[in-house]
Motif scaffolding. Sequence first.
Motif, short mmCIF file in Angstrom:
data_model
loop_
_atom_site.label_atom_id
_atom_site.label_comp_id
_atom_site.label_asym_id
_atom_site.label_seq_id
_atom_site.Cartn_x
_atom_site.Cartn_y
_atom_site.Cartn_z
N GLU A 258 0.84 -1.33 -0.02
CA GLU A 258 0.08 -0.08 -0.02
C GLU A 258 1.03 1.29 0.03
OE1 GLU A 258 -4.24 -1.20 2.16
OE2 GLU A 258 -2.38 -1.30 3.27
N MET A 259 0.57 2.29 -0.57
CA MET A 259 1.30 3.37 -0.88
C MET A 259 0.65 4.71 -0.05
SD MET A 259 2.93 5.26 -4.08
CE MET A 259 1.67 6.60 -4.36
N ASP A 260 1.46 5.25 0.90
CA ASP A 260 0.92 6.48 1.63
C ASP A 260 1.67 7.55 0.94
OD1 ASP A 260 -0.22 4.60 3.27
OD2 ASP A 260 1.29 4.83 4.83
N ILE A 261 1.02 8.89 1.13
CA ILE A 261 1.84 10.20 0.65
C ILE A 261 1.85 11.08 1.94
CG2 ILE A 261 1.25 10.06 -1.67
CD1 ILE A 261 -1.01 12.34 -1.01
N SER A 262 2.81 11.87 1.96
CA SER A 262 3.02 12.58 2.98
C SER A 262 1.88 13.72 3.09
CB SER A 262 4.39 13.53 3.17
OG SER A 262 4.45 14.04 1.76
N CYS A 263 1.16 13.82 4.50
CA CYS A 263 -0.05 14.51 4.27
C CYS A 263 0.06 16.09 3.84
CB CYS A 263 -0.28 14.75 5.81
SG CYS A 263 -2.07 15.75 6.38
N GLU A 281 -3.00 7.23 3.20
CA GLU A 281 -2.79 5.98 2.38
C GLU A 281 -3.80 6.40 1.08
OE1 GLU A 281 -4.90 2.43 3.67
OE2 GLU A 281 -5.23 1.95 1.19
N ILE A 282 -3.06 6.25 -0.15
CA ILE A 282 -3.70 6.65 -1.37
C ILE A 282 -4.07 5.42 -2.30
CG2 ILE A 282 -3.38 9.02 -1.18
CD1 ILE A 282 -1.57 8.41 -3.70
N LEU A 283 -3.38 4.05 -2.13
CA LEU A 283 -3.75 3.15 -3.14
C LEU A 283 -2.84 1.72 -2.58
CD1 LEU A 283 -0.85 3.03 -4.88
CD2 LEU A 283 -1.44 4.66 -5.95
N GLY A 284 -3.30 0.86 -3.28
CA GLY A 284 -2.94 -0.57 -3.44
C GLY A 284 -2.31 -0.75 -4.52
N SER A 285 -1.12 -1.66 -4.51
CA SER A 285 -0.29 -1.99 -5.45
C SER A 285 0.62 -3.25 -5.50
CB SER A 285 0.64 -0.75 -5.89
OG SER A 285 1.38 -0.80 -4.83
N GLY A 286 1.00 -3.67 -6.39
CA GLY A 286 2.01 -5.08 -6.21
C GLY A 286 2.37 -5.25 -7.85
N MET A 287 3.30 -6.42 -7.76
CA MET A 287 3.57 -7.28 -8.96
C MET A 287 2.65 -8.20 -9.40
SD MET A 287 6.19 -5.59 -9.70
CE MET A 287 6.93 -6.23 -10.82
N VAL A 288 1.95 -8.22 -10.51
CA VAL A 288 0.99 -8.86 -10.84
C VAL A 288 1.43 -10.60 -10.48
CG1 VAL A 288 -0.50 -9.83 -12.99
CG2 VAL A 288 0.31 -7.43 -12.75
N HIS A 289 0.43 -11.27 -9.97
CA HIS A 289 0.60 -12.47 -9.36
C HIS A 289 0.77 -13.38 -10.67
CE1 HIS A 289 0.18 -16.32 -7.43
NE2 HIS A 289 0.17 -15.60 -6.25
N PRO A 290 1.76 -14.27 -10.91
CA PRO A 290 1.97 -15.16 -12.01
C PRO A 290 0.80 -15.95 -12.26
CG PRO A 290 3.77 -15.47 -10.36
CD PRO A 290 2.87 -14.64 -10.01
N LYS A 291 -0.27 -16.36 -11.40
CA LYS A 291 -1.31 -17.18 -11.56
C LYS A 291 -2.30 -16.25 -12.49
CE LYS A 291 -2.05 -20.58 -8.13
NZ LYS A 291 -2.92 -20.60 -6.83
N VAL A 292 -2.35 -14.95 -12.14
CA VAL A 292 -3.42 -13.81 -13.01
C VAL A 292 -2.83 -14.03 -14.35
CG1 VAL A 292 -4.32 -11.53 -13.20
CG2 VAL A 292 -3.76 -12.75 -10.98
N TYR A 303 7.12 -12.79 -18.94
CA TYR A 303 6.53 -11.35 -18.89
C TYR A 303 6.49 -11.35 -17.19
CZ TYR A 303 5.64 -11.40 -23.73
OH TYR A 303 5.69 -11.25 -24.98
N THR A 304 6.69 -10.04 -16.60
CA THR A 304 6.18 -9.57 -15.48
C THR A 304 5.38 -8.34 -15.55
OG1 THR A 304 8.28 -8.42 -15.18
CG2 THR A 304 8.02 -10.61 -14.29
N GLY A 305 4.72 -7.86 -14.62
CA GLY A 305 3.99 -6.71 -14.41
C GLY A 305 3.89 -5.94 -13.29
N PHE A 306 3.33 -4.91 -13.06
CA PHE A 306 2.65 -4.33 -11.98
C PHE A 306 1.45 -3.58 -12.14
CE2 PHE A 306 5.15 -0.25 -13.45
CZ PHE A 306 3.88 0.45 -13.52
N ALA A 307 0.74 -3.72 -11.06
CA ALA A 307 -0.78 -3.28 -10.98
C ALA A 307 -0.75 -2.21 -9.86
CB ALA A 307 -1.69 -4.21 -11.07
N PHE A 308 -1.91 -1.30 -9.94
CA PHE A 308 -2.10 -0.60 -8.75
C PHE A 308 -3.53 -0.03 -8.92
CE2 PHE A 308 -0.36 2.28 -12.02
CZ PHE A 308 -1.38 3.07 -12.14
N GLY A 309 -4.13 0.31 -7.93
CA GLY A 309 -5.55 0.86 -7.74
C GLY A 309 -5.91 1.85 -6.71
#
Length: 343
Positions: A258-263, A281-292, A303-309
Amino acid sequence: PMEQLAAQIENYKKEVLAFTPQNAEEVEQFRIKYLGSKGLVKNLMAEMKNVPAEQKREAGQLLNEFKTLVENHFESFSSLQQNNHHSTQQIDITLPGNDIAIGSLHPLSIVRNKIIQIFQRLGFAVAEGPEIEDDWHNFGAMNLPEDHPARDMQDTFYINQNPAWLLRTHTSSVQARVMEQQKPPIRVICPGRVYRNETISARAHCFFHQVEGLYVDENVSFADLKQTLYFFVQEMFGHGTKIRFRPSYFPFTEPSAEMDISCLICGGKGCNVCKHTGWVEILGSGMVHPKVLENFNIDSNKYTGFAFGMGMERICQLKYRVNDLRLYSQNDVRFLQQFTAAL
Ligand code: PHE
């Protein structure tokens, strides 16, 4: 008599043309004076009998012209009269016009447009998908186990007529649809409305808006994720805004953060908005799961990937200090009007 008649008409003409009535009464007086049964036009017509036969044609023409002039003039007053009961004065074209009510963009539209602009500069395309989804695109493809609590009726709206359908709970479903259709490299953001079965309050709503991002290619790393989101935060909230990542868990990413920004309100010193931590906190993120990836026949060895929301309401709250989620959907113009200059 002919010359006399012509001179008389000339005089009357001037009188008629100079006449600008101030009210309905004066218009009526004009009518009686010129067009009445004992009016001037009738009188002049009577003069015709004194005009020598060889000049009758010319005299008749003059008279008819005059009559038409008077009638047209009268007509123009009476039409003014209908438009304005109080005054037949000519319309003052120098008066300022009435204001036209011009709408403004909804704050969430403003925020969505800004987010899209920022990611477009990094080469992300915009993808959209349906709000009514099936279990596979919303949950299954995203590696959510059959018994995951998010699938519960308490959290998700299912369609009564067909429980195989549901209202998407996140825009990850659009990522699924993109991976179904496209092969890497994939670089998209997915803005859209999502639904969750929550009691409506200042802090929660049964629908809100997300933007998710997906980048799949060879050699995509966590460093790419961090730098992309860092760039986004600088552009969205201003240079100097700090970011930090905290380990987290999502079924569709591994590792997750999860990513936070300074207030933005207190500059990190501590206030009510950041609950005195200096971070929000402003978002969730991560490296795309191989199963996905494998769910869409994308080779996870290659291939690898990242995703955030992120939630757009949250971004909007931080950017424009909106402290009640309900304001976004109440359509109160006193709220909406505050964003006319925020484009
Ligand atoms: N789908 C997650 C949510 O709705 C957000 C998310 C997207 C997290 C992509 C990680 C990666 O909360």
